[in-house]
Structures are given as C-alpha cells and as structure tokens.
Design an enzyme around this catalytic site. Structure first.
Site, PDB file in Angstrom:
ATOM      1  N   HIS A  36       0.815  -1.218   0.000  1.00 58.57           N
ATOM      2  CA  HIS A  36       0.000   0.000   0.000  1.00 58.57           C
ATOM      3  C   HIS A  36       0.846   1.264   0.000  1.00 58.57           C
ATOM      4  O   HIS A  36       0.331   2.371   0.001  1.00 58.57           O
ATOM      5  CB  HIS A  36      -0.921  -0.021   1.231  1.00 58.57           C
ATOM      6  CG  HIS A  36      -2.072   0.915   1.165  1.00 58.57           C
ATOM      7  ND1 HIS A  36      -2.229   1.969   2.046  1.00 58.57           N
ATOM      8  CD2 HIS A  36      -3.131   0.984   0.323  1.00 58.57           C
ATOM      9  CE1 HIS A  36      -3.333   2.622   1.758  1.00 58.57           C
ATOM     10  NE2 HIS A  36      -3.905   2.067   0.717  1.00 58.57           N
ATOM     11  N   LYS A  61       3.291   4.380  -1.169  1.00 62.66           N
ATOM     12  CA  LYS A  61       3.422   5.260  -2.335  1.00 62.66           C
ATOM     13  C   LYS A  61       4.721   6.034  -2.175  1.00 62.66           C
ATOM     14  O   LYS A  61       4.782   7.038  -1.456  1.00 62.66           O
ATOM     15  CB  LYS A  61       2.248   6.243  -2.449  1.00 62.66           C
ATOM     16  CG  LYS A  61       0.892   5.578  -2.745  1.00 62.66           C
ATOM     17  CD  LYS A  61       0.138   5.241  -1.505  1.00 62.66           C
ATOM     18  CE  LYS A  61      -1.255   4.691  -1.822  1.00 62.66           C
ATOM     19  NZ  LYS A  61      -1.968   4.219  -0.627  1.00 62.66           N
ATOM     20  N   ASP A 104      17.208   9.439  -8.456  1.00 65.30           N
ATOM     21  CA  ASP A 104      18.657   9.691  -8.384  1.00 65.30           C
ATOM     22  C   ASP A 104      19.165   9.783  -6.946  1.00 65.30           C
ATOM     23  O   ASP A 104      20.199  10.426  -6.695  1.00 65.30           O
ATOM     24  CB  ASP A 104      19.020  10.972  -9.138  1.00 65.30           C
ATOM     25  CG  ASP A 104      18.937  10.803 -10.652  1.00 65.30           C
ATOM     26  OD1 ASP A 104      18.924   9.644 -11.113  1.00 65.30           O
ATOM     27  OD2 ASP A 104      18.873  11.816 -11.362  1.00 65.30           O
ATOM     28  N   HIS A 153      -9.068  11.037   1.062  1.00 69.88           N
ATOM     29  CA  HIS A 153      -8.134   9.924   0.929  1.00 69.88           C
ATOM     30  C   HIS A 153      -6.852  10.178   1.720  1.00 69.88           C
ATOM     31  O   HIS A 153      -5.929   9.380   1.679  1.00 69.88           O
ATOM     32  CB  HIS A 153      -7.798   9.706  -0.557  1.00 69.88           C
ATOM     33  CG  HIS A 153      -7.157   8.395  -0.870  1.00 69.88           C
ATOM     34  ND1 HIS A 153      -5.815   8.271  -1.168  1.00 69.88           N
ATOM     35  CD2 HIS A 153      -7.681   7.146  -0.919  1.00 69.88           C
ATOM     36  CE1 HIS A 153      -5.542   7.002  -1.413  1.00 69.88           C
ATOM     37  NE2 HIS A 153      -6.648   6.296  -1.261  1.00 69.88           N
ATOM     38  N   LYS A 197      -3.912  10.775   4.667  1.00 65.29           N
ATOM     39  CA  LYS A 197      -3.405  10.051   5.830  1.00 65.29           C
ATOM     40  C   LYS A 197      -2.344  10.937   6.479  1.00 65.29           C
ATOM     41  O   LYS A 197      -1.144  10.667   6.393  1.00 65.29           O
ATOM     42  CB  LYS A 197      -2.786   8.708   5.435  1.00 65.29           C
ATOM     43  CG  LYS A 197      -3.717   7.785   4.622  1.00 65.29           C
ATOM     44  CD  LYS A 197      -3.397   7.857   3.161  1.00 65.29           C
ATOM     45  CE  LYS A 197      -4.101   6.812   2.308  1.00 65.29           C
ATOM     46  NZ  LYS A 197      -5.501   6.646   2.457  1.00 65.29           N
ATOM     47  N   ASP A 245       0.819  19.728  18.126  1.00 62.35           N
ATOM     48  CA  ASP A 245       1.431  20.981  18.566  1.00 62.35           C
ATOM     49  C   ASP A 245       1.890  21.796  17.357  1.00 62.35           C
ATOM     50  O   ASP A 245       1.201  21.821  16.346  1.00 62.35           O
ATOM     51  CB  ASP A 245       2.546  20.704  19.566  1.00 62.35           C
ATOM     52  CG  ASP A 245       2.004  20.115  20.870  1.00 62.35           C
ATOM     53  OD1 ASP A 245       0.804  20.303  21.155  1.00 62.35           O
ATOM     54  OD2 ASP A 245       2.761  19.440  21.593  1.00 62.35           O
TER      55      ASP A 245
END
Length: 420
Positions: free
Chosen positions: A134, A136, A141, A313, A315, A320
C-alpha cells in the site's frame, strides 16, 4: 512475445538481505514541501523523473490506464531508453486491471516491472484482498523523494469530478532521501550496498526527536515481521506528548483501543483535538465503523469533522506546532495490522503550520461538524448494526490471519497468463 514481469512478495524480509529489516533514525537538514492533491503532486514527480540521470524507484498501490497512468508510462519509458535504471513495484490488487500491452511496453523499454502478489480472478472476483503493498514512494537519483497517499490515477485530480480524492504527499530533499532510497531499493529486491556515512541502527531510534532544529525527518514503516506497530506507536507517542493541539485527517478511521484512548486522554487534559473523517466515503462500511467511535470521543471534547465535498483519501496528522506525519497508512485494521505501509515523521514548524492551515481551511469550509450531543435516531437499528460492524472490524486482522501468508520470495513471471 513474453513480457518480463517479476512477482515480488515481500511480506517479510528475504533471508539473503538482513539489511532490509531496518530502523531509520531522525535525519536533520531536510527541505520538506507539502503537496496537496494531484495538481501539486504529479507535476513535481513527473518533473523529477524527466530530469533523472541514473535511477527511478517507484512503489505504488494503484496505477490506472488513464491520462495520469499513460503520462507516467511515457516518462518511465523515455527514462529507461536514455539509460536510467527504472524499477516500478506495483501492487497486484490495486494494479490488477493493467493490461498486458501496457506492461509489455514498459518491459520492452527496459523498465523493471514488479507485481506484488498478482492473482487471477476467480469467477470474475479478485481474491488477493489482504496484506497489500500500500506504500506510495518515488525516489529519483537518490536526490529527491516523494511519499504520501497519492496513487498514479486521474481520480486525484479535481477535473475528475465529484469523486476526485482529497489527498496529501510530501517532497523531500536532503539527508532523509538516503534512507528512503535505501528502503525502496531493499524492498524492491535489488542488491543494497552499504553507503558511505550510513550505519545500521542496532537499537530503535527515539520516537520523539529531542533537537529543537527544524527540517528533521524520519522514515517509519509497517511490515508483518518486526515492524508491525511502528506507525501506530508513533501516533500514540506523539499524542501522549501533545500540549496544545492535535489534528488527524484520515480516510479510514478505526484504530485500536490504545490509540483511541490516547486521543481521548489528550482532549481530557485540554489539548484541542480535531479529527477529519470521510463524510462522502467510497466504502460505506468505513463510515459506519468510524461513526461507532464518535460518542466515545465526543463526550471527552474531541471535535469531529466529516469532509463532504468529495472523498477524503488523506493520511496526515499534526501535533502541537512542530510534529507532523504524512504517508500511506490509514488508521484502520487493514493499514495497522495487514498492509505494507510507509510514513515519514516530520519535526518542522513551517511545515506543521502549512499543514495546519490546509486542514483548518478544509474543516472550516468543506466539513460538517458532529454535534457534541447527538440525538438518538433509530437507536435499536443503530445499536444492532453498530455491534456487528464494531466486532467485524475489531477482529478483522485475526480472521484474515487464517488465510495463507505471503512468502518472501522473488519469482519471475515470463508471460503473465492473466490481465495484471
């Protein structure tokens, strides 16, 4: 013509690569840029790939054959043809509808395509639902890295319509890129050389950086071996130290009791805690599950917003004025107990404020706020459905544990017999 596509299943570190089981520490001196939605993310990623001179490492859960996927394919092919080493690790479920011709074009150009746990359909239904790749991540380089929740699909762009996703990623330049590069290289099954200035951490690094400087980044990840709880523990630790504010924006919210308790305890001691949830979910069960927790949190002062403009979608979270996290991990049983995930922790005041202003505008302009005392409606129906949803979600990882686990192996597939 045969298509060289590798089958990778890295639920566990391969036996011949102990360096893959790593704890990455805090790295200072990084430049971090928040990228909101595909409009900000895709131009940055594609620009970096077009300028690549040596290597492109890519991991994604979803790649579709749409305008974003075709542009990515063309960029990767062009890079491979000019001598850049290109490794694309795709999930067998999220990318399960890619055509053989799409993959053939990549392979013929020299792109190393890897499919995590591909499986053909049974009676027209995909069966490889659980323990997904899952993450991404893109590293170019070993100089610039991208990580977050955005897949390579057109539904992350506003012109997709009402179903366009609201999401976040970050671009990182600086010492932390070396850790992301090392991790992506190791997880792709490639040989990892010990780089100058790198050392394996024999002990788990402190979850909370003690330095007062900005630009601190730490890579954390979740696997099904020795890093099962790292992301959840990072949330718990940050919330336990919260003093003034905490904002969590998460698409799929059904965490374990320890994290729920830490959210509630922070609100009880006066921290302004805000949760931003899906109000327009793509999975109805996710919304039902999250709402089972509302009363528990609302009564102790947690403010809950539901984002209703389009599917959420994201996450991301902040605590603080200097701690933030961005990545692929939801706060639900799939992400916290089954999937392979990766987040970055960030200690940077300017980034924290930028993320806060973005989430605050989202909550103020596009969300409905749940009332502290909700009126009971259809209470018997809600009680029955709530009981069933709660226990299904609560015991979901245990139930899926009865299924066969993936084996840590690389298996070449000379010619896929199914549409992967």
């Amino acid at each position: 013509m045969n298509v060289a596509v590798e089958h990778i299943a890295t639920d566990q570190p391969p036996d011949d690569a102990k360096a893959r089981d790593l704890d990455y520490g805090w790295q200072s001196g990084n430049q971090i840029e928040l990228l909101e939605n595909g409009e900000a993310y895709f131009p940055k990623v594609f620009e970096a790939m077009r300028a690549a001179q040596r290597e492109i490492l890519l991991e994604t859960f979803i790649l579709f054959e749409d305008k974003v996927g075709f542009e990515l394919k063309d960029i990767l092919i062009e890079a491979a043809q000019r001598g850049v080493k290109v490794v694309a690790s795709l999930d067998g479920f999220g990318c399960g509808e890619l055509s053989v011709s799409f993959l053939r074009e990549l392979a013929e150009a020299g792109v190393a395509v890897q499919m995590f746990d591909p499986a053909s359909k049974t009676l027209g239904i995909r069966t490889n639902w659980f323990r997904r790749l899952h993450r991404k991540i893109v590293v170019v380089d070993a100089a610039v890295a991208f990580i977050g929740g955005i897949n390579f699909s057109a539904d992350h762009l506003g012109d997709f319509g009402p179903e366009a996703k609201q999401d976040y990623a970050v671009q990182i330049v600086g010492p932390a890129v070396a850790d992301l590069h090392h991790f992506a290289l190791a997880q792709s099954g490639r040989q990892v050389r010990t780089r100058r200035g790198w050392r394996r951490r024999q002990q788990r690094p402190a979850p909370w950086a003690t330095s007062e400087e900005d630009g601190l980044v730490r890579l954390i990840y979740r696997d099904n071996v020795q890093h099962r709880d790292d992301i959840e523990e990072a949330y718990i630790h940050a919330l336990s130290k919260a003093r003034t504010r905490a904002v969590i924006a998460n698409a799929y919210f059904f965490p374990g009791y320890r994290l729920l308790r830490e959210i509630r305890n922070a609100a009880r001691r006066g921290v302004h805690v805000q949760l931003i949830m899906q109000g327009q979910p793509d999975v109805l069960l996710a919304k039902l599950a999250a709402r089972m927790l509302y009363d528990y949190l609302l009564k102790d002062g947690v403010v809950i917003h539901e984002y209703c403009q389009r599917p959420l979608h994201g996450k991301v979270a902040l605590v603080d004025d200097d701690w933030s996290t961005v990545g692929s991990s939801n706060l639900d049983p799939l992400s916290l107990a089954l999937n392979l995930e990766a987040n970055v922790l960030i200690r940077d005041r300017a980034f924290n404020q930028q993320l806060y202003e973005s989430l605050e505008a989202l909550a103020r302009n596009h969300c409905q706020t749940m009332p502290e005392k909700r009126k009971p409606r259809l209470w018997l129906w809600r009680l029955t459905v709530g009981f069933l949803v709660f226990h299904v979600m609560r015991h979901f990882p245990v139930l899926t544990g009865w299924l066969p686990a993936h084996k840590p192996r690389l298996k070449p597939i000379e010619s896929p017999a199914h549409d992967v």
